[in-house]
Design an enzyme around this catalytic site. Structure first.
Site, PDB file in Angstrom:
ATOM      1  N   ASN A 167       3.175  22.843   1.494  1.00 36.05           N
ATOM      2  CA  ASN A 167       3.618  24.385   1.400  1.00 36.05           C
ATOM      3  C   ASN A 167       3.138  24.727  -0.117  1.00 36.05           C
ATOM      4  O   ASN A 167       2.748  26.111  -0.042  1.00 36.05           O
ATOM      5  CB  ASN A 167       5.241  24.489   1.575  1.00 36.05           C
TER       6      ASN A 167
ATOM      7  N   ARG B 234      22.352  14.773 -12.714  1.00 44.16           N
ATOM      8  CA  ARG B 234      21.811  15.943 -12.264  1.00 44.16           C
ATOM      9  C   ARG B 234      21.499  17.046 -12.945  1.00 44.16           C
ATOM     10  O   ARG B 234      20.467  17.745 -12.964  1.00 44.16           O
ATOM     11  CB  ARG B 234      22.681  16.309 -10.920  1.00 44.16           C
TER      12      ARG B 234
ATOM     13  N   MET C 188      13.353  18.094  -2.612  1.00 43.90           N
ATOM     14  CA  MET C 188      14.363  17.383  -1.901  1.00 43.90           C
ATOM     15  C   MET C 188      15.679  16.951  -2.636  1.00 43.90           C
ATOM     16  O   MET C 188      16.329  16.095  -2.676  1.00 43.90           O
ATOM     17  CB  MET C 188      14.155  15.953  -1.406  1.00 43.90           C
ATOM     18  N   ARG C 189      15.895  17.804  -3.769  1.00 45.20           N
ATOM     19  CA  ARG C 189      17.168  17.562  -4.564  1.00 45.20           C
ATOM     20  C   ARG C 189      17.912  19.130  -4.415  1.00 45.20           C
ATOM     21  O   ARG C 189      17.326  20.082  -4.261  1.00 45.20           O
ATOM     22  CB  ARG C 189      16.869  17.346  -5.928  1.00 45.20           C
TER      23      ARG C 189
ATOM     24  N   LEU D  97      20.322  22.010  -5.826  1.00 42.85           N
ATOM     25  CA  LEU D  97      20.257  22.419  -6.855  1.00 42.85           C
ATOM     26  C   LEU D  97      21.971  22.594  -7.465  1.00 42.85           C
ATOM     27  O   LEU D  97      22.626  22.875  -6.345  1.00 42.85           O
ATOM     28  CB  LEU D  97      19.627  23.905  -7.247  1.00 42.85           C
TER      29      LEU D  97
ATOM     30  N   ASN E 244      13.690  28.933  -0.499  1.00 39.42           N
ATOM     31  CA  ASN E 244      13.171  27.641   0.121  1.00 39.42           C
ATOM     32  C   ASN E 244      12.857  27.780   1.503  1.00 39.42           C
ATOM     33  O   ASN E 244      12.904  28.767   2.074  1.00 39.42           O
ATOM     34  CB  ASN E 244      14.684  26.760   0.266  1.00 39.42           C
TER      35      ASN E 244
ATOM     36  N   HIS F   1      12.519  25.770   5.180  1.00 43.31           N
ATOM     37  CA  HIS F   1      13.390  24.645   5.846  1.00 43.31           C
ATOM     38  C   HIS F   1      12.894  24.507   7.225  1.00 43.31           C
ATOM     39  O   HIS F   1      12.614  25.593   7.890  1.00 43.31           O
ATOM     40  CB  HIS F   1      14.865  25.103   5.938  1.00 43.31           C
TER      41      HIS F   1
ATOM     42  N   SER G  72      12.173  28.503   8.729  1.00 41.02           N
ATOM     43  CA  SER G  72      12.614  29.507   8.124  1.00 41.02           C
ATOM     44  C   SER G  72      12.671  29.559   6.429  1.00 41.02           C
ATOM     45  O   SER G  72      12.595  28.361   5.904  1.00 41.02           O
ATOM     46  CB  SER G  72      14.319  29.412   8.206  1.00 41.02           C
TER      47      SER G  72
ATOM     48  N   GLU H 295      25.501  27.194  -0.969  1.00 36.91           N
ATOM     49  CA  GLU H 295      25.576  26.361   0.398  1.00 36.91           C
ATOM     50  C   GLU H 295      24.353  25.716   0.961  1.00 36.91           C
ATOM     51  O   GLU H 295      23.312  26.416   0.838  1.00 36.91           O
ATOM     52  CB  GLU H 295      26.232  27.443   1.415  1.00 36.91           C
TER      53      GLU H 295
ATOM     54  N   ASP I 287      21.072  25.011   2.745  1.00 35.71           N
ATOM     55  CA  ASP I 287      20.357  25.949   3.544  1.00 35.71           C
ATOM     56  C   ASP I 287      21.262  26.933   4.096  1.00 35.71           C
ATOM     57  O   ASP I 287      21.000  27.508   5.186  1.00 35.71           O
ATOM     58  CB  ASP I 287      19.781  24.925   4.928  1.00 35.71           C
TER      59      ASP I 287
ATOM     60  N   ALA J 222       3.014  26.062  11.037  1.00 35.99           N
ATOM     61  CA  ALA J 222       3.682  27.352  11.075  1.00 35.99           C
ATOM     62  C   ALA J 222       4.306  27.752   9.717  1.00 35.99           C
ATOM     63  O   ALA J 222       4.088  28.615   9.236  1.00 35.99           O
ATOM     64  CB  ALA J 222       4.834  27.298  12.326  1.00 35.99           C
ATOM     65  N   GLU J 223       4.979  26.569   9.066  1.00 36.28           N
ATOM     66  CA  GLU J 223       5.260  26.806   7.673  1.00 36.28           C
ATOM     67  C   GLU J 223       4.341  27.565   6.688  1.00 36.28           C
ATOM     68  O   GLU J 223       4.576  28.440   5.932  1.00 36.28           O
ATOM     69  CB  GLU J 223       5.975  25.603   7.022  1.00 36.28           C
TER      70      GLU J 223
HETATM   71  C1  GAR Z   1       8.216  20.847   4.950  1.00 33.25           C
HETATM   72  O1  GAR Z   1       8.395  20.571   6.346  1.00 33.25           O
HETATM   73  C2  GAR Z   1       9.531  21.403   4.460  1.00 33.25           C
HETATM   74  O2  GAR Z   1       9.990  22.386   5.299  1.00 33.25           O
HETATM   75  C3  GAR Z   1      10.443  20.254   4.359  1.00 33.25           C
HETATM   76  O3  GAR Z   1       9.707  19.200   3.891  1.00 33.25           O
HETATM   77  C4  GAR Z   1       8.372  19.402   4.250  1.00 33.25           C
HETATM   78  C5  GAR Z   1       7.752  19.445   2.899  1.00 33.25           C
HETATM   79  O4  GAR Z   1       6.254  19.152   3.057  1.00 33.25           O
HETATM   80  N1  GAR Z   1      11.742  20.751   3.608  1.00 33.25           N
HETATM   81  C6  GAR Z   1      13.043  20.118   3.686  1.00 33.25           C
HETATM   82  O5  GAR Z   1      13.414  19.538   4.730  1.00 33.25           O
HETATM   83  C7  GAR Z   1      13.970  20.810   2.863  1.00 33.25           C
HETATM   84  N2  GAR Z   1      15.339  20.403   3.381  1.00 33.25           N
HETATM   85  P1  GAR Z   1       5.338  19.641   2.071  1.00 33.25           P
HETATM   86  O6  GAR Z   1       5.428  18.882   0.881  1.00 33.25           O
HETATM   87  O7  GAR Z   1       4.003  19.203   2.535  1.00 33.25           O
HETATM   88  O8  GAR Z   1       5.367  21.045   1.981  1.00 33.25           O
END
Ligand code: GAR
Length: 317
Positions: free
Chosen positions: A17, A67, A92-93, A95, A109, A111, A138, A145, A147, A175-176
């Site tokens: 992404n 943290r 993946m952390r 905030l 973000n 998701h 999304s 909160e 996501d 799609a992302e």
């Molecule tokens: C993506 O699918 C993103 O939506 C997801 O991790 C992947 C990262 O891929 N994010 C989450 O699950 C956040 N809760 P990438 O490193 O190739 O962009």
């Protein structure tokens, strides 16, 4: 084209992404640029790509750090790179609420689900298990909160018969890559439209006691009710092509000093004289707390004693 919004991207993994955001930013007319790619994992593959593409990177493993301490280091790196927005892309952390509040409305973000469905992990397996016809992605604003912030854009992805979570994840990822650059561009554009900027100024100005808004020479103008004016919202005034806030200052010396220190941001507003300063709002990096302070100071300079006294009492409370 006005200045491009400065974005730091936080990643933990492949960074595909991030790559989509980066390459979109290199196409003509993209309203944002990447100024930093930061990660909690030195092995994150996206870091090498960012480096090869000439984007600054920052890495700090979170292991062994608290943290708050870890997050503060990434936040500092983003601030030092001049970032005005942070785009989380597979970061993946979670905030802390403190950081989220310092960057309110400026962290996005992506998701892999159609929020509010399936926040958290294992989104694809959950969508398949639920028998949904579509999964999806999304982009949302980050609040305290998980996501849970305002959804800015979504794209559904059909679930096929016999789909595995892995196969579905691959299609959702495609799609992302379409969604994130588009939504980020729209968001930074929306934040610098004159209407949005005027509304931000309005909310802060009208929060000051006994203030009302009138229109003066076509500009939204804020003043004490039946009293003096302390702020103007200026759009392309006499063709100057600037969107700016005009507030009162102490005089010619302060005006000259401000302009000397930051000639891009501050200017002498035509026809207003030495007692006013123009502060550009169209540089894609407005610090709204600082704008609120300017408004308050300007308000104080015109407000009658009985009102400033009330304000002093509230400030000391
Ligand atoms: C993506 O699918 C993103 O939506 C997801 O991790 C992947 C990262 O891929 N994010 C989450 O699950 C956040 N809760 P990438 O490193 O190739 O962009």
């Amino acid at each position: 084209m006005a200045d491009r919004a400065r974005v730091a991207v936080f990643i933990s993994g492949a960074g595909s992404n991030m790559a989509a955001l980066l390459y979109a930013s290199r196409l003509p007319d993209c309203p944002y640029q990447l100024v930093l790619v930061a990660s909690n994992d030195p092995a994150a593959r996206g870091l090498a790509l960012a480096q090869a593409e000439g984007v600054a990177t920052f890495t700090l493993p979170h292991k062994g750090l608290g943290r708050v301490e870890h997050e503060a280091a990434l936040e500092r790196a983003a601030a030092e790179a001049g970032a005005h927005y942070i785009a989380l892309a597979g970061y993946m952390r979670i905030l802390t609420p403190q950081m989220v509040s310092r960057w309110e409305g400026r962290i996005l973000n992506i998701h892999p689900s159609l929020l509010p469905l399936y926040p958290g992990l294992d989104t694809h397996a959950r969508a398949i298990a639920a028998g949904d016809s579509h999964a999806g992605a999304s982009v949302h604003l980050v609040n305290e909160e998980l996501d849970g912030g305002e959804v800015l854009g979504q794209i559904p992805v059909a679930i096929l018969t016999g789909d595995t979570p892995e196969a579905l994840a691959r299609r959702v990822l495609a799609a992302e890559h379409q969604l994130y650059p588009r939504v980020l561009a729209q968001y930074v554009d929306r934040e610098r439209s004159p209407e949005w900027l005027a509304q931000q100024v309005r909310e802060r100005a009208l929060a000051l006691p006994e203030t009302d808004e009138v229109s003066s020479h076509g500009m939204p103008c804020f003043g004490i009710v039946k009293g003096r004016k302390f702020a103007y919202f200026s759009i392309d005034h006499h063709g100057d092509v600037k969107t700016a806030l005009l507030v009162k200052i102490s005089g010619a010396d302060e005006q000259a000093q401000l302009i000397e220190n930051d000639p891009e941001r501050y200017y002498r507003p035509a026809y207003f004289g030495d007692g006013w300063i123009g502060i550009r709002l169209d540089l894609a990096d407005v610090d709204w707390e600082s704008i609120a302070s300017w408004l308050q100071r300007s308000w104080r300079s015109v407000a009658p004693k009985k009102l400033t006294g009330l304000m002093d009492a509230a400030d000391n409370f």
